[in-house]
Design a protein around this motif. Structure first.
Motif, mmCIF file in Angstrom:
data_model
loop_
_atom_site.group_PDB
_atom_site.id
_atom_site.type_symbol
_atom_site.label_atom_id
_atom_site.label_comp_id
_atom_site.label_asym_id
_atom_site.label_seq_id
_atom_site.Cartn_x
_atom_site.Cartn_y
_atom_site.Cartn_z
ATOM 1 N N ILE A 242 0.840 -1.204 0.000
ATOM 2 C CA ILE A 242 0.000 0.000 0.000
ATOM 3 C C ILE A 242 0.871 1.248 0.000
ATOM 4 O O ILE A 242 0.586 2.216 -0.716
ATOM 5 N N LYS A 243 1.955 1.233 0.771
ATOM 6 C CA LYS A 243 2.843 2.390 0.854
ATOM 7 C C LYS A 243 3.495 2.682 -0.489
ATOM 8 O O LYS A 243 3.633 3.845 -0.882
ATOM 9 N N ASN A 244 3.884 1.648 -1.224
ATOM 10 C CA ASN A 244 4.510 1.850 -2.529
ATOM 11 C C ASN A 244 3.520 2.354 -3.571
ATOM 12 O O ASN A 244 3.901 3.049 -4.500
ATOM 13 N N ARG A 245 2.247 1.988 -3.439
ATOM 14 C CA ARG A 245 1.247 2.389 -4.420
ATOM 15 C C ARG A 245 0.663 3.768 -4.143
ATOM 16 O O ARG A 245 0.453 4.553 -5.055
ATOM 17 N N ASP A 246 0.342 4.056 -2.867
ATOM 18 C CA ASP A 246 -0.311 5.321 -2.521
ATOM 19 C C ASP A 246 0.056 5.696 -1.089
ATOM 20 O O ASP A 246 -0.513 5.165 -0.137
ATOM 21 N N ILE A 247 0.991 6.617 -0.955
ATOM 22 C CA ILE A 247 1.527 6.971 0.356
ATOM 23 C C ILE A 247 0.475 7.643 1.229
ATOM 24 O O ILE A 247 0.437 7.426 2.446
ATOM 25 N N GLU A 248 -0.429 8.429 0.637
ATOM 26 C CA GLU A 248 -1.464 9.106 1.426
ATOM 27 C C GLU A 248 -2.470 8.109 1.989
ATOM 28 O O GLU A 248 -2.888 8.230 3.141
ATOM 29 N N ALA A 249 -2.855 7.129 1.195
ATOM 30 C CA ALA A 249 -3.772 6.093 1.680
ATOM 31 C C ALA A 249 -3.107 5.293 2.792
ATOM 32 O O ALA A 249 -3.759 4.915 3.774
ATOM 33 N N TYR A 250 -1.815 5.045 2.667
ATOM 34 C CA TYR A 250 -1.057 4.328 3.693
ATOM 35 C C TYR A 250 -1.061 5.102 5.008
ATOM 36 O O TYR A 250 -1.332 4.544 6.063
ATOM 37 N N ARG A 251 -0.781 6.394 4.936
ATOM 38 C CA ARG A 251 -0.738 7.210 6.153
ATOM 39 C C ARG A 251 -2.108 7.272 6.828
ATOM 40 O O ARG A 251 -2.210 7.204 8.059
ATOM 41 N N LYS A 252 -3.157 7.393 6.012
ATOM 42 C CA LYS A 252 -4.504 7.439 6.564
ATOM 43 C C LYS A 252 -4.865 6.109 7.222
ATOM 44 O O LYS A 252 -5.463 6.078 8.304
ATOM 45 N N LEU A 253 -4.470 4.994 6.593
ATOM 46 C CA LEU A 253 -4.784 3.669 7.125
ATOM 47 C C LEU A 253 -4.079 3.407 8.453
ATOM 48 O O LEU A 253 -4.711 2.950 9.413
ATOM 49 N N ILE A 254 -2.788 3.710 8.536
ATOM 50 C CA ILE A 254 -2.075 3.437 9.791
ATOM 51 C C ILE A 254 -2.539 4.373 10.894
ATOM 52 O O ILE A 254 -2.518 4.010 12.065
ATOM 53 N N GLU A 255 -2.983 5.574 10.528
ATOM 54 C CA GLU A 255 -3.521 6.478 11.538
ATOM 55 C C GLU A 255 -4.857 5.961 12.060
ATOM 56 O O GLU A 255 -5.116 6.000 13.268
ATOM 57 N N THR A 256 -5.691 5.453 11.174
ATOM 58 C CA THR A 256 -7.001 4.943 11.569
ATOM 59 C C THR A 256 -6.874 3.690 12.426
ATOM 60 O O THR A 256 -7.576 3.519 13.415
ATOM 61 N N LEU A 257 -5.952 2.792 12.040
ATOM 62 C CA LEU A 257 -5.790 1.527 12.758
ATOM 63 C C LEU A 257 -4.845 1.639 13.947
ATOM 64 O O LEU A 257 -4.649 0.666 14.679
ATOM 65 N N LYS A 258 -4.210 2.800 14.104
ATOM 66 C CA LYS A 258 -3.240 3.030 15.191
ATOM 67 C C LYS A 258 -2.088 2.034 15.131
ATOM 68 O O LYS A 258 -1.750 1.373 16.117
ATOM 69 N N ILE A 259 -1.479 1.933 13.952
ATOM 70 C CA ILE A 259 -0.331 1.072 13.733
ATOM 71 C C ILE A 259 0.902 1.972 13.637
ATOM 72 O O ILE A 259 0.853 3.042 13.030
ATOM 73 N N ARG A 260 2.006 1.519 14.210
ATOM 74 C CA ARG A 260 3.238 2.292 14.110
ATOM 75 C C ARG A 260 3.801 2.191 12.703
ATOM 76 O O ARG A 260 3.709 1.155 12.045
#
Length: 91
Positions: free
Chosen positions: A70-88
């Motif tokens: 996900i990070k390689n394909r779309d960095i903004e979607a990655y940041r939103k996902l880890i923020e929502t799921l509270k993943i480091r």
């Protein structure tokens, strides 16, 4: 220790593109994160359950690979996902 159908449908509605979208990477990461948290709680009460530990480590590795995809394909979607799921962010 498994995820219920209702909880899985909630995660699909929240992270999927449609109600039937259970295969996209963000939905898979959300489902795995839910299972990882359940298994982590199980391991706190059963520290010598090595079969569960192996399964937990395999799930964490699979989630990590999906997150890097996900990070390689779309960095903004990655940041939103880890923020929502509270993943480091350690990828």
């Amino acid at each position: 220790m498994t995820i219920t159908k209702e909880r899985k449908q909630e995660l699909i509605k929240k992270f999927g593109k449609s109600e039937n979208d259970s295969g996209s990477a963000p939905v898979q990461v959300a489902i795995m994160s839910d299972r990882i948290s359940e298994l982590t709680e199980h391991m706190k009460t059963h520290p010598k359950d090595f079969h569960t530990r192996r399964g937990l480590l395999m799930l964490v590795g699979k989630r990590r690979r999906l997150l890097s995809y996900i990070k390689n394909r779309d960095i903004e979607a990655y940041r939103k996902l880890i923020e929502t799921l509270k993943i480091r962010d350690n990828i």
